[in-house]
Write an enzyme that holds these catalytic residues in place. Structure first.
Site, PDB file in Angstrom:
ATOM      1  N   LEU A  34       0.844  -1.189   0.000  1.00 48.72           N
ATOM      2  CA  LEU A  34       0.000   0.000   0.000  1.00 48.72           C
ATOM      3  C   LEU A  34       0.882   1.243   0.000  1.00 48.72           C
ATOM      4  O   LEU A  34       1.931   1.291   0.640  1.00 48.72           O
ATOM      5  CB  LEU A  34      -0.900   0.015   1.235  1.00 48.72           C
ATOM      6  N   LYS A  74      12.817  12.225  -0.364  1.00 51.93           N
ATOM      7  CA  LYS A  74      12.821  13.501   0.352  1.00 51.93           C
ATOM      8  C   LYS A  74      13.503  13.378   1.702  1.00 51.93           C
ATOM      9  O   LYS A  74      14.160  14.313   2.171  1.00 51.93           O
ATOM     10  CB  LYS A  74      11.386  14.019   0.519  1.00 51.93           C
ATOM     11  N   ALA A  87      -4.454  -8.728  -9.669  1.00 51.45           N
ATOM     12  CA  ALA A  87      -5.751  -8.670 -10.347  1.00 51.45           C
ATOM     13  C   ALA A  87      -5.596  -8.777 -11.857  1.00 51.45           C
ATOM     14  O   ALA A  87      -4.559  -8.411 -12.424  1.00 51.45           O
ATOM     15  CB  ALA A  87      -6.469  -7.372  -9.997  1.00 51.45           C
ATOM     16  N   GLY A 133      16.672  14.059 -15.860  1.00 47.51           N
ATOM     17  CA  GLY A 133      15.353  14.602 -15.537  1.00 47.51           C
ATOM     18  C   GLY A 133      15.218  14.859 -14.048  1.00 47.51           C
ATOM     19  O   GLY A 133      16.215  14.987 -13.329  1.00 47.51           O
ATOM     20  N   ILE A 136      14.145  12.920 -11.493  1.00 50.26           N
ATOM     21  CA  ILE A 136      14.697  11.875 -10.630  1.00 50.26           C
ATOM     22  C   ILE A 136      16.221  11.899 -10.666  1.00 50.26           C
ATOM     23  O   ILE A 136      16.883  11.833  -9.622  1.00 50.26           O
ATOM     24  CB  ILE A 136      14.175  10.485 -11.052  1.00 50.26           C
ATOM     25  N   ALA A 160      17.737   6.352 -14.460  1.00 48.98           N
ATOM     26  CA  ALA A 160      16.677   7.289 -14.082  1.00 48.98           C
ATOM     27  C   ALA A 160      16.115   7.926 -15.346  1.00 48.98           C
ATOM     28  O   ALA A 160      16.065   9.140 -15.490  1.00 48.98           O
ATOM     29  CB  ALA A 160      17.226   8.351 -13.129  1.00 48.98           C
ATOM     30  N   HIS A 193       7.311  40.549   6.084  1.00 50.50           N
ATOM     31  CA  HIS A 193       8.725  40.891   5.864  1.00 50.50           C
ATOM     32  C   HIS A 193       9.524  40.522   7.104  1.00 50.50           C
ATOM     33  O   HIS A 193       9.088  40.793   8.223  1.00 50.50           O
ATOM     34  CB  HIS A 193       8.866  42.386   5.584  1.00 50.50           C
TER      35      HIS A 193
END
Length: 455
Positions: free
Chosen positions: A35, A48, A118, A185, A187, A268, A442
């Site tokens: 999942l 990240k 599936a 790119g 990645i 990549a 600011h």
């Protein structure tokens, strides 16, 4: 009660399941792997976490210059003690926590989750192969969110089990001394940034004349210059024609005759779709490695079947997939909804960051839309100067005649967060004049948006 089957539990599938359940449908979600899909388990979230760790180590080295005598040497000693296993454990912990959250949400929404593969029997029947056997499920409607996989062109297709892709890179047992990244790119650039910041010698090989060929040219050039200063070596306008394994490493021969020696290789070059196992012929749908063709606004594939996320090729971004899943679920459940691909923001989490939304100058020109570009540079921003983050610029693109904001390109610190200011402005159809009335605190980096509007 409408019965809905969702095939795939990634960033398109599980939001589709949750949305359909919230509209009163009886939902079954089928996922053959984990999942959260590629994004959560071996993509967006892990990358990240690693980028954040790498940038913190880079900051550590910079702190040495502000210390008393010996501070630089101490910072370098701490950098040398970086522990890849602990860096990995951190990103794995984050991933596990988020997967647990998805499980909780699905359970709370009464979505039945089946771990299995599936395939279509017909337009309303799906076969599911699980560890316990095979069963057939009936549905009033089906949402296909089966995702994509790493693409390996020649000559790397022959050695794909020996090199990394954008999924397997996160399971490296140790940091290599050097890495050749095939593809410049999003990645490729993000991985080059994180690896280089952790001390890996990085070569990036991109067959187009520049890196980030789908992004704004000035933005790409700014990032290229920044990464080059930090030691990343770019080979643009060339491709790898031959790869040879030698002495626990690899030799890559490029199309211009150059050779690159490297310990490891990361492919990549993008992602591709493979729907062979789904037996799409049973529902009369053709597909290519780019996916299936859907109505780009409703996401309808055929009759009561919808296709969302990477599988439709509209936009290979997790947040785009999520919105598509929600729109498809609403349409399938009888609530009219429209997906707007042009409203999807894009973000690249390098240092400096790059983010964009709406029309670019090139896209506007191709559509014959007259535009005026308004740009401010972070060199003139008080917050950026105060914290040594002056690389980059913020650019707003407005209709030359009506003044309506049409797009934006942000390059610099926090660009991935600040782009949403532009997104909201586009959603509200603000003109440049109206945008100028917004008061920004600011000192903030966001002030550069206001400054751009005034130019």
């Amino acid at each position: 009660m409408k019965k809905v089957i969702v095939i795939g539990g990634g960033p398109a599938g599980y939001p589709a399941a949750l949305e359909a359940a919230s509209l009163g449908a009886q939902v079954t979600l089928i996922e053959k792997n984990k999942l959260g899909g590629v994004c959560l388990n071996c993509g967006c979230i892990p990358s990240k976490s690693l980028l954040d760790a790498a940038h913190k180590f880079a900051s550590l080295l910079a702190l040495g210059a502000w210390c008393q005598e010996g501070g630089t040497e101490l910072a370098m000693q701490l950098f040398a003690k970086r522990d890849w296993s602990k860096i990995q454990a951190r990103q794995q912990k984050a991933t596990a926590k988020l997967v647990q959250g998805i499980n909780f949400l699905l359970k709370k929404a009464n979505v039945t989750v089946i771990s299995g593969a599936a395939s279509f029997i017909d337009e309303h029947t799906v076969s599911v192969k699980t560890a316990a056997g095979t069963e057939s499920l009936q549905a009033d409607g089906i949402i296909l969110a089966s995702g994509s996989q790493a693409f390996f062109p020649a000559p790397f297709d022959a050695i794909q089990d020996k090199i990394y892709d954008n999924s397997t890179i996160f399971s490296m047992s140790a940091l290599p001394q050097s890495m050749a990244i095939i593809g410049g790119g999003v990645i490729g650039c993000e991985m080059a940034d994180f690896l280089s910041a952790l001390g890996v010698t990085v070569h990036v090989i991109e067959m187009q004349p520049r890196i980030l060929p789908l992004e704004d040219e000035t933005a790409a050039r700014t990032l290229s210059q920044a990464l080059t200063k930090r030691g990343i070596i770019f080979h643009t306008g060339v491709s790898a024609t031959q790869v040879t394994e030698k002495n626990n490493g690899w030799t890559l021969t490029l199309s211009d005759g150059t050779t690159v020696q490297t310990e490891k290789i990361l492919a990549a070059i993008g992602r591709s779709v493979d729907l062979t196992s789904l037996h799409m012929e049973n529902i009369g749908v053709e597909w290519t490695r780019k996916g299936v063709q859907v109505n780009p606004q409703t996401l309808q594939l055929k009759n009561d079947i919808y296709a969302v996320g990477d599988v439709n090729g509209l936009c290979q971004l997790a947040h785009a997939a999520t919105r598509q899943g929600e729109v498809a679920a609403r349409n399938l459940c009888g609530q009219s909804a429209v997906y707007h691909n042009e409203s999807v923001p894009r973000a690249i989490y390098t240092s400096p960051q790059i983010a964009a939304v709406g029309l670019s100058r090139v896209q506007a020109d191709s559509k014959g839309i007259p535009v005026k570009v308004h740009k401010s540079f972070l060199l003139a921003n008080g917050r950026a100067v105060a914290q040594d983050q002056t690389e980059g610029y913020f650019e707003l693109i407005a209709h030359a005649e009506t003044g309506e904001l049409l797009g934006g390109v942000l390059v610099g610190a926090n660009a991935a967060e600040l782009i949403h200011v532009v997104s909201v402005a586009l959603q509200a159809h603000l003109t440049l004049t109206q945008f100028k009335e917004v008061i920004f605190a600011h000192p903030t980096l966001a002030e550069s948006l206001a400054e751009a509007a005034r130019k």
